[in-house]
Design a protein around this motif. Structure first.
Motif, PDB file in Angstrom:
ATOM      1  N   ALA A  80      -7.597   1.802   4.165  1.00 52.05           N
ATOM      2  CA  ALA A  80      -7.945   0.501   4.752  1.00 52.05           C
ATOM      3  C   ALA A  80      -9.345   0.081   4.338  1.00 52.05           C
ATOM      4  CB  ALA A  80      -7.837   0.563   6.275  1.00 52.05           C
ATOM      5  N   SER A  81     -10.255   1.028   4.303  1.00 48.98           N
ATOM      6  CA  SER A  81     -11.624   0.725   3.862  1.00 48.98           C
ATOM      7  C   SER A  81     -11.630   0.256   2.416  1.00 48.98           C
ATOM      8  CB  SER A  81     -12.494   1.968   4.030  1.00 48.98           C
ATOM      9  OG  SER A  81     -13.774   1.734   3.541  1.00 48.98           O
ATOM     10  N   SER A  82     -10.842   0.889   1.564  1.00 51.83           N
ATOM     11  CA  SER A  82     -10.758   0.481   0.157  1.00 51.83           C
ATOM     12  C   SER A  82     -10.140  -0.895   0.019  1.00 51.83           C
ATOM     13  CB  SER A  82      -9.937   1.502  -0.630  1.00 51.83           C
ATOM     14  OG  SER A  82     -10.559   2.759  -0.610  1.00 51.83           O
ATOM     15  N   LEU A  83      -9.147  -1.191   0.834  1.00 55.19           N
ATOM     16  CA  LEU A  83      -8.501  -2.497   0.793  1.00 55.19           C
ATOM     17  C   LEU A  83      -9.479  -3.601   1.198  1.00 55.19           C
ATOM     18  CD1 LEU A  83      -4.900  -3.125   1.785  1.00 55.19           C
ATOM     19  CD2 LEU A  83      -6.588  -4.757   2.488  1.00 55.19           C
ATOM     20  N   VAL A  84     -10.205  -3.381   2.280  1.00 56.82           N
ATOM     21  CA  VAL A  84     -11.174  -4.376   2.738  1.00 56.82           C
ATOM     22  C   VAL A  84     -12.317  -4.501   1.729  1.00 56.82           C
ATOM     23  CG1 VAL A  84     -12.838  -4.924   4.566  1.00 56.82           C
ATOM     24  CG2 VAL A  84     -10.560  -4.131   5.161  1.00 56.82           C
ATOM     25  N   TYR A  85     -12.694  -3.383   1.105  1.00 48.56           N
ATOM     26  CA  TYR A  85     -13.729  -3.416   0.059  1.00 48.56           C
ATOM     27  C   TYR A  85     -13.308  -4.344  -1.081  1.00 48.56           C
ATOM     28  CZ  TYR A  85     -16.401  -1.926  -4.004  1.00 48.56           C
ATOM     29  OH  TYR A  85     -17.163  -1.911  -5.131  1.00 48.56           O
ATOM     30  N   SER A  86     -12.062  -4.237  -1.503  1.00 52.95           N
ATOM     31  CA  SER A  86     -11.576  -5.088  -2.593  1.00 52.95           C
ATOM     32  C   SER A  86     -11.686  -6.563  -2.227  1.00 52.95           C
ATOM     33  CB  SER A  86     -10.118  -4.752  -2.924  1.00 52.95           C
ATOM     34  OG  SER A  86     -10.014  -3.432  -3.364  1.00 52.95           O
TER      35      SER A  86
ATOM     36  N   VAL B 263      -5.388  -5.302  -3.769  1.00 55.67           N
ATOM     37  CA  VAL B 263      -4.785  -5.326  -2.434  1.00 55.67           C
ATOM     38  C   VAL B 263      -3.359  -4.787  -2.494  1.00 55.67           C
ATOM     39  CG1 VAL B 263      -3.949  -6.871  -0.623  1.00 55.67           C
ATOM     40  CG2 VAL B 263      -6.269  -7.117  -1.494  1.00 55.67           C
ATOM     41  N   ALA B 264      -2.619  -5.130  -3.532  1.00 54.98           N
ATOM     42  CA  ALA B 264      -1.246  -4.627  -3.667  1.00 54.98           C
ATOM     43  C   ALA B 264      -1.237  -3.109  -3.824  1.00 54.98           C
ATOM     44  CB  ALA B 264      -0.558  -5.289  -4.859  1.00 54.98           C
ATOM     45  N   VAL B 265      -2.113  -2.594  -4.667  1.00 56.46           N
ATOM     46  CA  VAL B 265      -2.159  -1.128  -4.879  1.00 56.46           C
ATOM     47  C   VAL B 265      -2.536  -0.415  -3.587  1.00 56.46           C
ATOM     48  CG1 VAL B 265      -3.442   0.720  -6.041  1.00 56.46           C
ATOM     49  CG2 VAL B 265      -2.574  -1.219  -7.359  1.00 56.46           C
ATOM     50  N   TYR B 266      -3.547  -0.913  -2.895  1.00 56.97           N
ATOM     51  CA  TYR B 266      -3.964  -0.246  -1.658  1.00 56.97           C
ATOM     52  C   TYR B 266      -2.950  -0.443  -0.532  1.00 56.97           C
ATOM     53  CZ  TYR B 266      -8.374   0.963  -3.802  1.00 56.97           C
ATOM     54  OH  TYR B 266      -9.338   1.503  -4.618  1.00 56.97           O
ATOM     55  N   SER B 267      -2.206  -1.543  -0.558  1.00 65.05           N
ATOM     56  CA  SER B 267      -1.147  -1.728   0.442  1.00 65.05           C
ATOM     57  C   SER B 267      -0.020  -0.718   0.220  1.00 65.05           C
ATOM     58  CB  SER B 267      -0.596  -3.150   0.382  1.00 65.05           C
ATOM     59  OG  SER B 267      -1.595  -4.073   0.723  1.00 65.05           O
ATOM     60  N   VAL B 268       0.358  -0.520  -1.033  1.00 66.16           N
ATOM     61  CA  VAL B 268       1.364   0.503  -1.346  1.00 66.16           C
ATOM     62  C   VAL B 268       0.835   1.873  -0.967  1.00 66.16           C
ATOM     63  CG1 VAL B 268       2.589   1.646  -3.233  1.00 66.16           C
ATOM     64  CG2 VAL B 268       2.508  -0.843  -3.129  1.00 66.16           C
ATOM     65  N   ALA B 269      -0.436   2.120  -1.254  1.00 69.47           N
ATOM     66  CA  ALA B 269      -1.025   3.409  -0.906  1.00 69.47           C
ATOM     67  C   ALA B 269      -1.029   3.627   0.601  1.00 69.47           C
ATOM     68  CB  ALA B 269      -2.453   3.502  -1.451  1.00 69.47           C
ATOM     69  N   ALA B 270      -1.302   2.579   1.363  1.00 71.04           N
ATOM     70  CA  ALA B 270      -1.298   2.711   2.824  1.00 71.04           C
ATOM     71  C   ALA B 270       0.090   3.066   3.343  1.00 71.04           C
ATOM     72  CB  ALA B 270      -1.787   1.416   3.465  1.00 71.04           C
ATOM     73  N   ALA B 271       1.112   2.533   2.688  1.00 66.22           N
ATOM     74  CA  ALA B 271       2.478   2.808   3.128  1.00 66.22           C
ATOM     75  C   ALA B 271       2.994   4.156   2.642  1.00 66.22           C
ATOM     76  CB  ALA B 271       3.403   1.691   2.641  1.00 66.22           C
ATOM     77  N   GLU B 272       2.584   4.554   1.439  1.00 69.07           N
ATOM     78  CA  GLU B 272       3.186   5.734   0.812  1.00 69.07           C
ATOM     79  C   GLU B 272       2.320   6.990   0.829  1.00 69.07           C
ATOM     80  OE1 GLU B 272       6.311   5.837  -0.536  1.00 69.07           O
ATOM     81  OE2 GLU B 272       6.594   3.816   0.240  1.00 69.07           O
ATOM     82  N   CYS B 273       1.023   6.851   0.920  1.00 68.31           N
ATOM     83  CA  CYS B 273       0.133   7.990   0.659  1.00 68.31           C
ATOM     84  C   CYS B 273      -0.490   8.559   1.922  1.00 68.31           C
ATOM     85  CB  CYS B 273      -0.946   7.588  -0.336  1.00 68.31           C
ATOM     86  SG  CYS B 273      -0.300   7.114  -1.936  1.00 68.31           S
TER      87      CYS B 273
ATOM     88  N   CYS C 249       0.511   8.810  -5.487  1.00 69.58           N
ATOM     89  CA  CYS C 249      -0.591   9.133  -4.580  1.00 69.58           C
ATOM     90  C   CYS C 249      -1.666  10.038  -5.186  1.00 69.58           C
ATOM     91  CB  CYS C 249      -0.035   9.737  -3.290  1.00 69.58           C
ATOM     92  SG  CYS C 249       1.091   8.608  -2.435  1.00 69.58           S
ATOM     93  N   PRO C 250      -1.303  11.159  -5.814  1.00 69.93           N
ATOM     94  CA  PRO C 250      -2.363  11.991  -6.381  1.00 69.93           C
ATOM     95  C   PRO C 250      -3.118  11.309  -7.521  1.00 69.93           C
ATOM     96  CG  PRO C 250      -0.336  13.243  -6.168  1.00 69.93           C
ATOM     97  CD  PRO C 250      -0.011  11.811  -5.901  1.00 69.93           C
ATOM     98  N   ASN C 251      -2.548  10.278  -8.109  1.00 70.64           N
ATOM     99  CA  ASN C 251      -3.191   9.582  -9.227  1.00 70.64           C
ATOM    100  C   ASN C 251      -3.940   8.325  -8.792  1.00 70.64           C
ATOM    101  OD1 ASN C 251      -2.347  11.383 -11.269  1.00 70.64           O
ATOM    102  ND2 ASN C 251      -0.307  10.500 -11.153  1.00 70.64           N
ATOM    103  N   LEU C 252      -4.100   8.118  -7.507  1.00 71.54           N
ATOM    104  CA  LEU C 252      -4.796   6.934  -7.009  1.00 71.54           C
ATOM    105  C   LEU C 252      -6.255   6.914  -7.462  1.00 71.54           C
ATOM    106  CD1 LEU C 252      -4.304   4.405  -5.331  1.00 71.54           C
ATOM    107  CD2 LEU C 252      -4.972   5.697  -3.306  1.00 71.54           C
ATOM    108  N   TRP C 253      -6.847   8.067  -7.670  1.00 70.72           N
ATOM    109  CA  TRP C 253      -8.237   8.142  -8.115  1.00 70.72           C
ATOM    110  C   TRP C 253      -8.421   7.458  -9.467  1.00 70.72           C
ATOM    111  CZ3 TRP C 253      -9.617  10.547 -12.642  1.00 70.72           C
ATOM    112  CH2 TRP C 253      -8.654  11.386 -13.227  1.00 70.72           C
ATOM    113  N   LYS C 254      -7.387   7.449 -10.306  1.00 69.56           N
ATOM    114  CA  LYS C 254      -7.488   6.772 -11.605  1.00 69.56           C
ATOM    115  C   LYS C 254      -7.654   5.269 -11.408  1.00 69.56           C
ATOM    116  CE  LYS C 254      -4.716  10.231 -13.974  1.00 69.56           C
ATOM    117  NZ  LYS C 254      -3.431  10.517 -14.614  1.00 69.56           N
ATOM    118  N   PHE C 255      -6.953   4.709 -10.429  1.00 66.09           N
ATOM    119  CA  PHE C 255      -7.103   3.293 -10.135  1.00 66.09           C
ATOM    120  C   PHE C 255      -8.508   2.996  -9.628  1.00 66.09           C
ATOM    121  CE2 PHE C 255      -7.005  -0.316  -7.230  1.00 66.09           C
ATOM    122  CZ  PHE C 255      -6.550  -1.299  -8.089  1.00 66.09           C
ATOM    123  N   VAL C 256      -9.058   3.905  -8.829  1.00 58.92           N
ATOM    124  CA  VAL C 256     -10.410   3.709  -8.306  1.00 58.92           C
ATOM    125  C   VAL C 256     -11.422   3.656  -9.455  1.00 58.92           C
ATOM    126  CG1 VAL C 256     -12.211   4.734  -6.864  1.00 58.92           C
ATOM    127  CG2 VAL C 256      -9.849   4.713  -6.072  1.00 58.92           C
TER     128      VAL C 256
END
Length: 167
Positions: free
Chosen positions: A46-52, A95-105, A116-123
């Motif tokens: 959620a913090s990452s989503l709001v940051y975006s 927002v789409a990536v972090y929304s999927v992450a909030a639901a799945e990760c 999920c383990p590869n989310l750091w690459k998006f960051v």
């Protein structure tokens, strides 16, 4: 400007909440595994989503200010519109990536998902794109300022004011 006044306090509030109620700021090795649960993961996402969203709103306010100051130049206006469009698309993607992450990760089963383990690459990609757009926004008014009919000292002074955004 008013948009920025909404986005940044929301992000700061989430960070403060995370510091007080989760393990933000502590080294991962110092956190007992049993204490890391779905709530901690959701708060982080959620913090990452709001940051975006906050970054988009801040860059939008700077681009709109530049448009207001230098909008008489047609090419500059198009460059501003390109910057706004790119930032808007990037914010939607983030927002789409972090929304999927909030639901799945969240939860232990997230480790078995490939996303999920590869989310750091998006960051990392997000950081590189944010750096590139920061440079774009800083360099954008330089050409127009250099063409102003002012003394060299005044042009340098105006450039210095604009480039303080890099600090």
């Amino acid at each position: 400007y008013m948009c920025t006044r909404i986005g940044e306090p929301a992000h700061s509030g989430l960070i403060i909440y995370d510091v007080e109620h989760s393990f933000l700021g502590r080294h991962l090795w110092d956190i007992p595994v049993v204490k890391i649960d779905a709530t901690v993961a959701r708060n982080n996402i959620a913090s990452s989503l709001v940051y975006s969203l906050a970054v988009f709103l801040m860059k939008l306010s700077v681009l709109l200010l530049q448009k207001q100051l230098f909008g008489v130049n047609r090419i500059f206006r198009y460059l501003i519109y390109f910057g706004i469009a790119f930032q808007a698309v990037w914010a939607i993607v983030s927002v789409a990536v972090y929304s999927v992450a909030a639901a799945e990760c969240t939860g232990i089963e997230a480790l078995s998902r490939t996303f999920c383990p590869n989310l750091w690459k998006f960051v990392i990609v997000q950081g590189v794109i944010n750096l590139a757009t920061d440079i774009y926004i800083l360099v954008l008014p330089v050409g127009i300022v250099l063409k102003l009919q002012l003394t060299r000292a005044r042009r340098i002074g105006i450039l210095a004011i604009f480039l303080t955004g890099s600090l």
